[in-house]
Design an enzyme around this catalytic site. Sequence first.
Site, PDB file in Angstrom:
ATOM      1  N   HIS A  55       0.973  -1.220   0.098  1.00  0.00           N
ATOM      2  CA  HIS A  55       0.094  -0.028  -0.033  1.00  0.00           C
ATOM      3  C   HIS A  55       0.987   1.204   0.157  1.00  0.00           C
ATOM      4  O   HIS A  55       2.021   1.120   0.322  1.00  0.00           O
ATOM      5  CB  HIS A  55      -0.841   0.068   1.287  1.00  0.00           C
ATOM      6  CG  HIS A  55      -1.927  -1.221   1.173  1.00  0.00           C
ATOM      7  ND1 HIS A  55      -2.788  -0.854   2.196  1.00  0.00           N
ATOM      8  CD2 HIS A  55      -2.019  -2.106   0.413  1.00  0.00           C
ATOM      9  CE1 HIS A  55      -3.791  -1.948   1.809  1.00  0.00           C
ATOM     10  NE2 HIS A  55      -3.233  -2.709   0.885  1.00  0.00           N
ATOM     11  N   GLU A  57       1.157   3.695   1.712  1.00  0.00           N
ATOM     12  CA  GLU A  57       1.620   4.171   3.038  1.00  0.00           C
ATOM     13  C   GLU A  57       2.716   3.405   3.515  1.00  0.00           C
ATOM     14  O   GLU A  57       3.774   3.771   4.172  1.00  0.00           O
ATOM     15  CB  GLU A  57       0.624   4.170   4.337  1.00  0.00           C
ATOM     16  CG  GLU A  57      -0.576   5.067   4.221  1.00  0.00           C
ATOM     17  CD  GLU A  57      -1.698   3.860   3.599  1.00  0.00           C
ATOM     18  OE1 GLU A  57      -1.663   3.374   2.348  1.00  0.00           O
ATOM     19  OE2 GLU A  57      -2.751   4.036   3.899  1.00  0.00           O
ATOM     20  N   CYS A  85      -5.930   1.881   5.919  1.00  0.00           N
ATOM     21  CA  CYS A  85      -6.608   0.541   6.384  1.00  0.00           C
ATOM     22  C   CYS A  85      -6.081  -0.152   7.717  1.00  0.00           C
ATOM     23  O   CYS A  85      -5.160   0.497   8.396  1.00  0.00           O
ATOM     24  CB  CYS A  85      -6.438  -0.682   5.231  1.00  0.00           C
ATOM     25  SG  CYS A  85      -4.710  -1.145   5.349  1.00  0.00           S
ATOM     26  N   CYS A  88      -2.316  -0.779   7.667  1.00  0.00           N
ATOM     27  CA  CYS A  88      -1.204   0.417   7.620  1.00  0.00           C
ATOM     28  C   CYS A  88      -1.456   1.399   8.905  1.00  0.00           C
ATOM     29  O   CYS A  88      -0.465   2.017   9.222  1.00  0.00           O
ATOM     30  CB  CYS A  88      -1.732   1.381   6.273  1.00  0.00           C
ATOM     31  SG  CYS A  88      -1.409   0.437   4.702  1.00  0.00           S
TER      32      CYS A  88
END
Length: 156
Positions: A55, A57, A85, A88
Amino acid sequence: MADIDAHWMTHARLLADRAAGEGEVPVGAVLLGPDGALLAEGWNRPIALHDPTAHAEIMAMRAGAAALGNYRLTGTTLYVTLEPCAMCAGAIIHARVKRLVFGARDPRAGAVDSVYDLIARPQLNHAVVWSGGVQEQACAEQLRAFFRARRKSPTT
């Protein structure tokens, strides 16, 4: 602070465009060092890297940790175009990110404010200061446009 937040969210949105150009969900992230200078950046890459953890991040935090030579990102600020999410949010806490700024809320998987509140739990050994909704409409529209285009495409 609002001007600085808008500047870096605009940068993160450009990274989200890069993700979309690669066929990834358009999410971008920018990590600033304790001095306020750009330390690292990332965009969604799970498809390209065959990595469910890639992801935006995580990509930014990995690059930032490598640049600092430390897995602790103490004193940093993370900008991301979509509310993190649970995965993360957990990584943000473990990395000791000082401040999180996100754009669009995620009503399906947001783990800061929308669905879960993982960041602000008083039981945690690290408190992340956060704010959401920075350029929220622009960030949300970026995602909506991406998914609209995917639904119209006969190859997906």
